[in-house]
Scaffold this active site. Structure first.
Site, PDB file in Angstrom:
ATOM      1  N   LYS A  35       0.834  -1.212   0.000  1.00  0.00           N
ATOM      2  CA  LYS A  35       0.000   0.000   0.000  1.00  0.00           C
ATOM      3  C   LYS A  35       0.866   1.258   0.000  1.00  0.00           C
ATOM      4  O   LYS A  35       0.573   2.236  -0.695  1.00  0.00           O
ATOM      5  CB  LYS A  35      -0.941  -0.002   1.210  1.00  0.00           C
ATOM      6  CG  LYS A  35      -2.070  -1.001   1.060  1.00  0.00           C
ATOM      7  CD  LYS A  35      -3.078  -0.860   2.167  1.00  0.00           C
ATOM      8  CE  LYS A  35      -4.204  -1.876   1.955  1.00  0.00           C
ATOM      9  NZ  LYS A  35      -5.093  -1.972   3.107  1.00  0.00           N
ATOM     10  N   ASN A 208     -22.182  11.998  16.055  1.00  0.00           N
ATOM     11  CA  ASN A 208     -22.574  10.838  15.249  1.00  0.00           C
ATOM     12  C   ASN A 208     -23.836  10.170  15.794  1.00  0.00           C
ATOM     13  O   ASN A 208     -24.689   9.733  15.030  1.00  0.00           O
ATOM     14  CB  ASN A 208     -21.420   9.834  15.156  1.00  0.00           C
ATOM     15  CG  ASN A 208     -20.455  10.211  14.037  1.00  0.00           C
ATOM     16  OD1 ASN A 208     -20.632  11.243  13.400  1.00  0.00           O
ATOM     17  ND2 ASN A 208     -19.452   9.393  13.803  1.00  0.00           N
ATOM     18  N   PHE A 249     -30.507  15.789   6.985  1.00  0.00           N
ATOM     19  CA  PHE A 249     -30.179  14.503   7.599  1.00  0.00           C
ATOM     20  C   PHE A 249     -31.388  13.781   8.187  1.00  0.00           C
ATOM     21  O   PHE A 249     -31.294  13.084   9.195  1.00  0.00           O
ATOM     22  CB  PHE A 249     -29.105  14.674   8.683  1.00  0.00           C
ATOM     23  CG  PHE A 249     -27.884  13.870   8.361  1.00  0.00           C
ATOM     24  CD1 PHE A 249     -26.981  14.293   7.412  1.00  0.00           C
ATOM     25  CD2 PHE A 249     -27.667  12.652   8.980  1.00  0.00           C
ATOM     26  CE1 PHE A 249     -25.878  13.532   7.080  1.00  0.00           C
ATOM     27  CE2 PHE A 249     -26.559  11.884   8.661  1.00  0.00           C
ATOM     28  CZ  PHE A 249     -25.661  12.330   7.708  1.00  0.00           C
ATOM     29  N   GLY A 253     -34.868   5.649   4.488  1.00  0.00           N
ATOM     30  CA  GLY A 253     -34.349   4.785   3.439  1.00  0.00           C
ATOM     31  C   GLY A 253     -34.157   3.371   3.931  1.00  0.00           C
ATOM     32  O   GLY A 253     -34.949   2.883   4.749  1.00  0.00           O
ATOM     33  N   GLY A 257     -25.471   3.105   6.984  1.00  0.00           N
ATOM     34  CA  GLY A 257     -24.360   2.138   7.004  1.00  0.00           C
ATOM     35  C   GLY A 257     -23.071   2.901   7.156  1.00  0.00           C
ATOM     36  O   GLY A 257     -23.063   4.037   7.633  1.00  0.00           O
ATOM     37  N   CYS A 260     -18.881   4.467  10.316  1.00  0.00           N
ATOM     38  CA  CYS A 260     -18.968   5.378  11.464  1.00  0.00           C
ATOM     39  C   CYS A 260     -20.225   5.196  12.306  1.00  0.00           C
ATOM     40  O   CYS A 260     -20.132   4.799  13.468  1.00  0.00           O
ATOM     41  CB  CYS A 260     -18.868   6.809  10.973  1.00  0.00           C
ATOM     42  SG  CYS A 260     -17.375   7.056  10.001  1.00  0.00           S
ATOM     43  N   LYS A 317     -23.100   4.656   0.697  1.00  0.00           N
ATOM     44  CA  LYS A 317     -23.650   5.946   0.281  1.00  0.00           C
ATOM     45  C   LYS A 317     -23.004   6.298  -1.060  1.00  0.00           C
ATOM     46  O   LYS A 317     -22.026   5.659  -1.452  1.00  0.00           O
ATOM     47  CB  LYS A 317     -23.367   7.027   1.336  1.00  0.00           C
ATOM     48  CG  LYS A 317     -21.873   7.309   1.544  1.00  0.00           C
ATOM     49  CD  LYS A 317     -21.633   8.418   2.527  1.00  0.00           C
ATOM     50  CE  LYS A 317     -21.910   9.765   1.905  1.00  0.00           C
ATOM     51  NZ  LYS A 317     -21.441  10.883   2.741  1.00  0.00           N
TER      52      LYS A 317
HETATM   53  C1  UGA Z   1     -20.477  10.310   9.149  1.00  0.00           C
HETATM   54  C2  UGA Z   1     -20.728  11.762   9.641  1.00  0.00           C
HETATM   55  O1  UGA Z   1     -21.712  12.376   8.813  1.00  0.00           O
HETATM   56  C3  UGA Z   1     -19.428  12.582   9.606  1.00  0.00           C
HETATM   57  O2  UGA Z   1     -19.663  13.879  10.132  1.00  0.00           O
HETATM   58  C4  UGA Z   1     -18.370  11.868  10.455  1.00  0.00           C
HETATM   59  O3  UGA Z   1     -17.129  12.540  10.417  1.00  0.00           O
HETATM   60  C5  UGA Z   1     -18.174  10.456   9.922  1.00  0.00           C
HETATM   61  O4  UGA Z   1     -19.435   9.742   9.955  1.00  0.00           O
HETATM   62  C6  UGA Z   1     -17.149   9.777  10.798  1.00  0.00           C
HETATM   63  O5  UGA Z   1     -17.427   9.562  11.984  1.00  0.00           O
HETATM   64  O6  UGA Z   1     -16.022   9.522  10.345  1.00  0.00           O
HETATM   65  P1  UGA Z   1     -20.199   9.138   6.759  1.00  0.00           P
HETATM   66  O7  UGA Z   1     -20.495   7.889   7.519  1.00  0.00           O
HETATM   67  O8  UGA Z   1     -18.992   9.182   5.907  1.00  0.00           O
HETATM   68  O9  UGA Z   1     -20.058  10.375   7.802  1.00  0.00           O
HETATM   69  O10 UGA Z   1     -21.431   9.492   5.804  1.00  0.00           O
HETATM   70  P2  UGA Z   1     -22.886  10.148   6.028  1.00  0.00           P
HETATM   71  O11 UGA Z   1     -23.128  11.084   4.932  1.00  0.00           O
HETATM   72  O12 UGA Z   1     -23.029  10.657   7.398  1.00  0.00           O
HETATM   73  O13 UGA Z   1     -23.863   8.877   5.840  1.00  0.00           O
HETATM   74  C7  UGA Z   1     -23.908   7.804   6.747  1.00  0.00           C
HETATM   75  C8  UGA Z   1     -25.056   6.890   6.421  1.00  0.00           C
HETATM   76  O14 UGA Z   1     -26.302   7.499   6.749  1.00  0.00           O
HETATM   77  C9  UGA Z   1     -25.187   6.511   4.939  1.00  0.00           C
HETATM   78  O15 UGA Z   1     -25.503   5.129   4.831  1.00  0.00           O
HETATM   79  C10 UGA Z   1     -26.344   7.355   4.445  1.00  0.00           C
HETATM   80  O16 UGA Z   1     -27.022   6.772   3.356  1.00  0.00           O
HETATM   81  C11 UGA Z   1     -27.225   7.387   5.670  1.00  0.00           C
HETATM   82  N1  UGA Z   1     -28.146   8.553   5.706  1.00  0.00           N
HETATM   83  C12 UGA Z   1     -27.661   9.819   5.825  1.00  0.00           C
HETATM   84  C13 UGA Z   1     -29.524   8.337   5.682  1.00  0.00           C
HETATM   85  O17 UGA Z   1     -29.992   7.180   5.581  1.00  0.00           O
HETATM   86  N2  UGA Z   1     -30.363   9.418   5.761  1.00  0.00           N
HETATM   87  C14 UGA Z   1     -29.895  10.680   5.882  1.00  0.00           C
HETATM   88  O18 UGA Z   1     -30.726  11.620   5.965  1.00  0.00           O
HETATM   89  C15 UGA Z   1     -28.509  10.890   5.907  1.00  0.00           C
END
Ligand code: UGA
Length: 428
Positions: A35, A208, A249, A253, A257, A260, A317
């Protein structure tokens, strides 16, 4: 400044590239030779929009360096730990890698003052344990301080999230460490929040857990809508107009996943139990997330029109290749058990899903090929390319015009007009 980042995953590599782009000298340490060689050549390994370009630019400018050894610790003013903290069977965050890395940092500390800071999401109290390890294994005259500097970036928009952050949180007992971290983060937008170690650690988990709660709440409301013929999008749009609530947010759905939310909610429950706190609310958040996936699965089992499934979207996502805790895994596992044949399409995550399912499912190079002769289409990830796809063509290629949409991409009345039987989440 000269900094070292240990770990080159979504958080580590993005942070490294952004700080290098600001003009700092950044050393990145990994533990897999293959890597590190790829990174040196400008291959980010993971898929994150814009990351390859920024990586290549900074390699060329000689501002980012990759290595297997810890020599750069001696040269660095700040060291960030960005290794994984995956969940154990019981939900507890596995901190083995964090502590192992802390030991290696300790042994390599130089004579100057060094800040050691966790960017990985770690349970409250972890940085204190890192400090104990540093004290135990560092040379006698070394000077250091620990700090918590949690990362809030989202996969898929990680670079912009890092540069244009809502806030930068810095927790430490050392004024000198805080000042150095403030200096490094100066070009980053957003309010700088300076606090103590424990609060900084808890801010990350609270954020989170709150976001996961919003999603589960939206999913819970979608269950009410499905039983009452109400429209969840209409309900949440109107509810979201209340400034105290907001719409962001709150999209229902097939459940959240990723690496985080599932892990951090689990870890927060684990920590709560250890602290004798009733974690009822967080357990419900987790349970509803599972129900969201189960609810979608049951819809497919009840209304499917044959054994051939086309599945769009494997990543947890859009705009990422990450499939950790992706709802697609739950659905594929269960549908295979029920004897369905699956042909999947995802612009980035195919390689990772292949590592789990191999040839148990088929893969397509484009969304149209996937739907050809399928009895129905399932949409699990809302990639942009699905939003304005030629639905007439999709209808022609499908054996039966049936779509199960786990992300509410399309307008139900339009789908009806086009002649689809369209099942989405929380809508008639
Ligand atoms: C999440 C947080 O949003 C970040 O702020 C944080 O830094 C990160 O975790 C972390 O702890 O490292 P991430 O998991 O990359 O970020 O992506 P998100 O956009 O938060 O989505 C997480 C999941 O929630 C996805 O499966 C998405 O489809 C789902 N989601 C999100 C929903 O089902 N509905 C929503 O309204 C928003």
């Amino acid at each position: 400044m000269k900094i070292t980042i240990i770990g080159h995953g979504y958080v580590g590599l993005v942070t490294a590239c952004v700080f290098a782009d600001f003009g700092n000298i950044v050393y990145v340490i990994g533990h897999t030779k293959e890597k590190i060689e790829r990174l040196k050549k400008g291959d980010p390994i993971i898929y994150e929009p814009g990351l390859k370009e920024i990586l290549e630019r900074n390699i060329q400018a000689k501002r980012i360096f990759f290595s297997l050894d810890y020599d750069s610790i001696k040269l660095s003013e700040i060291v960030f730990i960005t290794v994984g903290t995956p969940p154990k069977e019981n939900g507890e965050a596995d901190l083995t890698a964090v502590f192992e890395v802390a030991k290696n940092i300790a042994k390599n500390l130089g004579n100057h003052f060094t800040v050691v800071s966790c960017k990985s999401t770690v349970p409250v109290g972890t940085n204190k344990k890192v400090e104990t390890i540093l004290k135990k294994y560092s040379p006698k005259n070394s000077q250091f301080a620990v700090a918590s500097c949690p990362e809030f970036l989202r996969e898929g928009s990680a670079i912009a999230d890092t540069i244009y952050a809502d806030r930068v949180v810095i927790g430490s007992e050392s004024k000198k460490a805080i000042d150095m971290l403030l200096k490094l983060h100066e070009p980053i937008e957003g309010r700088k929040v300076v606090t103590d170690l424990a609060s900084a650690e808890l801010i990350k988990y609270t954020s989170n857990a709150m976001l996961a709660t919003k999603i589960s709440f939206a999913n819970l409301i979608s269950f009410y809508c499905e039983k009452t013929d109400a429209d969840v999008e209409a309900v949440l749009d109107a509810v979201g107009l209340d400034k105290r609530i907001g719409r962001v947010f709150m999209y229902p759905g097939v459940g959240y996943g990723g690496s985080c939310f599932p892990k951090d909610v689990m870890a927060m429950i684990d920590v709560g139990k250890k602290l004798n706190i009733d974690t009822l609310l967080l357990e419900a958040v987790e349970k509803i997330n599972l129900q969201a996936k189960e609810n979608f699965l049951q819809k497919v089992l009840k209304f499917n029109q044959g054994k051939k499934i086309a599945l769009w979207g494997l990543a947890f996502k859009p705009n990422t290749d990450d499939i950790r805790f992706a709802p697609s895994i739950f659905l594929i596992e269960n549908l295979l058990k029920k004897g369905f044949e699956i042909t999947a399409y995802d612009p980035e995550a195919k390689k990772n899903i292949e590592k789990i399912f191999g040839n148990k499912i088929k893969y397509s190079k484009d969304p149209y090929e996937a739907v050809k002769n399928a009895d129905q289409l399932l949409i699990i990830t809302e990639w942009n390319e699905f939003k304005q796809i030629d639905l007439q063509k999709v209808k022609k290629l499908l054996k039966k015009p049936i779509i199960f949409d786990g992300r509410n991409i399309y307008d139900p009345s339009l789908m009806k007009k086009l002649g689809f039987k369209y099942y989405s989440v929380g809508r008639i």
